[in-house]
Design an enzyme around this catalytic site. Structure first.
Site, PDB file in Angstrom:
ATOM      1  N   THR A  12       0.818  -1.222   0.000  1.00 44.79           N
ATOM      2  CA  THR A  12       0.000   0.000   0.000  1.00 44.79           C
ATOM      3  C   THR A  12       0.853   1.275   0.000  1.00 44.79           C
ATOM      4  O   THR A  12       0.318   2.370  -0.095  1.00 44.79           O
ATOM      5  CB  THR A  12      -0.895   0.018   1.259  1.00 44.79           C
ATOM      6  OG1 THR A  12      -0.047  -0.232   2.394  1.00 44.79           O
ATOM      7  CG2 THR A  12      -1.973  -1.043   1.190  1.00 44.79           C
ATOM      8  N   VAL A  15       6.325   3.005  -2.775  1.00 42.45           N
ATOM      9  CA  VAL A  15       7.161   2.087  -3.556  1.00 42.45           C
ATOM     10  C   VAL A  15       6.381   0.806  -3.851  1.00 42.45           C
ATOM     11  O   VAL A  15       6.439   0.272  -4.962  1.00 42.45           O
ATOM     12  CB  VAL A  15       8.486   1.787  -2.813  1.00 42.45           C
ATOM     13  CG1 VAL A  15       9.295   0.726  -3.548  1.00 42.45           C
ATOM     14  CG2 VAL A  15       9.311   3.070  -2.679  1.00 42.45           C
ATOM     15  N   SER A  41      -4.300  -2.092   6.916  1.00 34.55           N
ATOM     16  CA  SER A  41      -4.635  -2.135   5.481  1.00 34.55           C
ATOM     17  C   SER A  41      -5.293  -3.448   5.067  1.00 34.55           C
ATOM     18  O   SER A  41      -5.697  -3.594   3.898  1.00 34.55           O
ATOM     19  CB  SER A  41      -3.380  -1.946   4.638  1.00 34.55           C
ATOM     20  OG  SER A  41      -2.792  -0.723   4.933  1.00 34.55           O
ATOM     21  N   CYS A 130      18.006   4.987  -2.881  1.00 34.70           N
ATOM     22  CA  CYS A 130      17.615   5.623  -4.151  1.00 34.70           C
ATOM     23  C   CYS A 130      18.688   6.568  -4.701  1.00 34.70           C
ATOM     24  O   CYS A 130      18.992   6.557  -5.897  1.00 34.70           O
ATOM     25  CB  CYS A 130      16.298   6.374  -3.971  1.00 34.70           C
ATOM     26  SG  CYS A 130      16.248   7.373  -2.475  1.00 34.70           S
ATOM     27  N   HIS A 237      14.953  12.559  -7.853  1.00 31.70           N
ATOM     28  CA  HIS A 237      16.130  13.145  -7.194  1.00 31.70           C
ATOM     29  C   HIS A 237      17.084  13.720  -8.245  1.00 31.70           C
ATOM     30  O   HIS A 237      17.285  13.123  -9.309  1.00 31.70           O
ATOM     31  CB  HIS A 237      16.906  12.075  -6.431  1.00 31.70           C
ATOM     32  CG  HIS A 237      16.212  11.522  -5.231  1.00 31.70           C
ATOM     33  ND1 HIS A 237      15.093  12.080  -4.668  1.00 31.70           N
ATOM     34  CD2 HIS A 237      16.532  10.438  -4.457  1.00 31.70           C
ATOM     35  CE1 HIS A 237      14.739  11.362  -3.603  1.00 31.70           C
ATOM     36  NE2 HIS A 237      15.584  10.360  -3.463  1.00 31.70           N
TER      37      HIS A 237
HETATM   38  P1  A2P Z   1       0.282   0.311   5.724  1.00 27.31           P
HETATM   39  O1  A2P Z   1      -0.223   1.093   4.550  1.00 27.31           O
HETATM   40  O2  A2P Z   1      -0.685  -0.742   6.154  1.00 27.31           O
HETATM   41  O3  A2P Z   1       0.799   1.170   6.843  1.00 27.31           O
HETATM   42  P2  A2P Z   1       5.433   4.329   2.710  1.00 27.31           P
HETATM   43  O4  A2P Z   1       6.933   4.146   2.709  1.00 27.31           O
HETATM   44  O5  A2P Z   1       4.903   4.888   1.442  1.00 27.31           O
HETATM   45  O6  A2P Z   1       4.959   5.051   3.917  1.00 27.31           O
HETATM   46  O7  A2P Z   1       4.838   2.808   2.812  1.00 27.31           O
HETATM   47  C1  A2P Z   1       5.209   1.889   3.799  1.00 27.31           C
HETATM   48  C2  A2P Z   1       4.595   0.518   3.505  1.00 27.31           C
HETATM   49  O8  A2P Z   1       5.031  -0.421   4.514  1.00 27.31           O
HETATM   50  C3  A2P Z   1       3.084   0.517   3.571  1.00 27.31           C
HETATM   51  O9  A2P Z   1       2.573  -0.419   2.643  1.00 27.31           O
HETATM   52  C4  A2P Z   1       2.810   0.050   5.000  1.00 27.31           C
HETATM   53  O10 A2P Z   1       1.541  -0.552   5.179  1.00 27.31           O
HETATM   54  C5  A2P Z   1       3.881  -1.005   5.124  1.00 27.31           C
HETATM   55  N1  A2P Z   1       4.165  -1.311   6.530  1.00 27.31           N
HETATM   56  C6  A2P Z   1       4.569  -0.491   7.508  1.00 27.31           C
HETATM   57  N2  A2P Z   1       4.707  -1.140   8.677  1.00 27.31           N
HETATM   58  C7  A2P Z   1       4.366  -2.437   8.441  1.00 27.31           C
HETATM   59  C8  A2P Z   1       4.303  -3.633   9.231  1.00 27.31           C
HETATM   60  N3  A2P Z   1       4.627  -3.631  10.515  1.00 27.31           N
HETATM   61  N4  A2P Z   1       3.907  -4.765   8.631  1.00 27.31           N
HETATM   62  C9  A2P Z   1       3.582  -4.772   7.316  1.00 27.31           C
HETATM   63  N5  A2P Z   1       3.623  -3.696   6.512  1.00 27.31           N
HETATM   64  C10 A2P Z   1       4.026  -2.540   7.059  1.00 27.31           C
END
Ligand code: A2P
Length: 332
Positions: A12, A15, A41, A130, A237
């Protein structure tokens, strides 16, 4: 032809969504995708190649169903906990966080530069930072020919590199909401501060660029310094890179060396105001190089302006290229 099962962890995020887009574009032989994110999510629907896919909560059992590959972009803590679980189940992990990049038994790979390093993997392959990835293409091209002696990086990094909350801070132009990601407003500002400060006064982002460059180029002693700056640009960047060489060069030959390297696009027509720009790099997978000019203050040196889409080539595209390479070379 063999078809593979692939998991996306952090599906979600910025990236994560880009992984999906690039996998759709590049048509890899993948028969089944599974999407994972945090608990909040779980149940979200994301369309992938015309099929609705339900996002699942990442748990210790997520990899039991057997994946060939997992693309991780969910931060270092999640990677540290779950990447070893995935790889213990015969799934090759390509992790976009910095958790494993400097570990000796984890290859750190930019496919155009050091793809052969993947052959030493033990289940986890790291995607570089990156800002490092985009610098590696021109530096490798020039190192092959003139032998790099010293590098000075100055970066102008987009807020998308800080994830969704970074973008929200940039949109907060009247400062009416509390900042979510940065210690100061990013709108109308430049922050010489990316990631945390280290004891030596550098930021972690600067040390990542220095250490990762040495590892990818196989030059552990290379002299490098870096200043990394967050600028109020949404995406892509830009980097000023000053390079000193052991060997002398002719400017025409240097231009040709850059131009003939895979996935470098040279845009350098100053008389027509043509040089690489962040807004033009966004949405592309190549690394754009321009403002190429001799550094007249040293025996043999050059200045470059290097721009790339940090979410695509700087993260998702690079990781998908690694999977593609593994499949093409029969390494899975
Ligand atoms: P979620 O959307 O449920 O928070 P970004 O770098 O754009 O902020 O995205 C971070 C990604 O890593 C998101 O998909 C987020 O999900 C996921 N994420 C963050 N913490 C966890 C976790 N503990 N377990 C699984 N996915 C995670």
């Amino acid at each position: 032809m063999k078809e593979y099962k692939l998991a996306i962890v952090g599906a979600t995020g910025l990236v994560g969504r880009s992984f999906i887009k690039i996998l759709e574009e590049r048509k890899l032989p993948i028969k089944e995708y599974s999407l994972f994110a945090s608990k909040k999510s779980a149940g979200k629907i994301i369309n992938i190649l015309g099929k609705n896919c339900v996002v699942k909560e990442l748990t210790e059992n997520s990899f039991d169903e057997g994946f060939d590959f997992a693309l991780f972009s969910a931060g270092g803590d999640t990677a540290k906990k779950y990447a070893p679980i995935a790889s213990s189940k015969n799934c090759i992990v390509i992790d976009n966080s910095s958790a494993f990049r400097m570990e000796n038994d984890v290859p750190l790979v930019v496919p155009e530069v050091n793809f052969d390093d993947v052959k030493n993997h033990k289940g986890i392959i790291a995607n570089p930072n990156c800002s490092t990835i985009q610098a590696m293409l021109p530096l490798k091209a020039l190192d092959n020919k003139y032998v790099i002696k010293r590098v000075i990086y100055s970066t102008y990094q987009a807020v998308s590199g800080a994830g969704r909350y970074g973008l929200e801070d940039l949109e907060n132009i009247d400062n009416s909401k509390p900042l979510k990601k940065f210690p100061h407003p990013i709108y109308n500002n430049c922050l010489p501060h990316i990631d945390v400060f280290m004891n030596n006064g550098y930021t972690k982002e600067e040390m990542k660029m220095i250490n990762e460059t040495r590892k990818i180029l196989h030059k552990p002693q290379l002299s490098i310094t870096a200043t990394t700056v967050r600028v109020p640009v949404t995406n892509s960047h830009s980097e000023s890179i000053n390079v000193e060489f052991e060997k002398s060069f002719e400017v025409d030959d240097l231009f040709n060396t850059l131009k003939s390297f895979p996935n470098i696009v040279l845009i350098d027509e100053p008389k027509s105001n043509l040089y690489p720009l962040a807004i033009n790099a966004t949405g592309h997978d190549e690394v754009f190089v321009g403002r190429v000019r001799r550094d007249e203050s040293v025996f043999s040196g050059v200045n470059l302006w290097v721009v790339a889409d940090n979410i695509r080539k700087g993260a998702a595209t690079n990781a998908v290229q690694i999977v593609e390479g593994l499949i093409k070379q029969g390494l899975k």
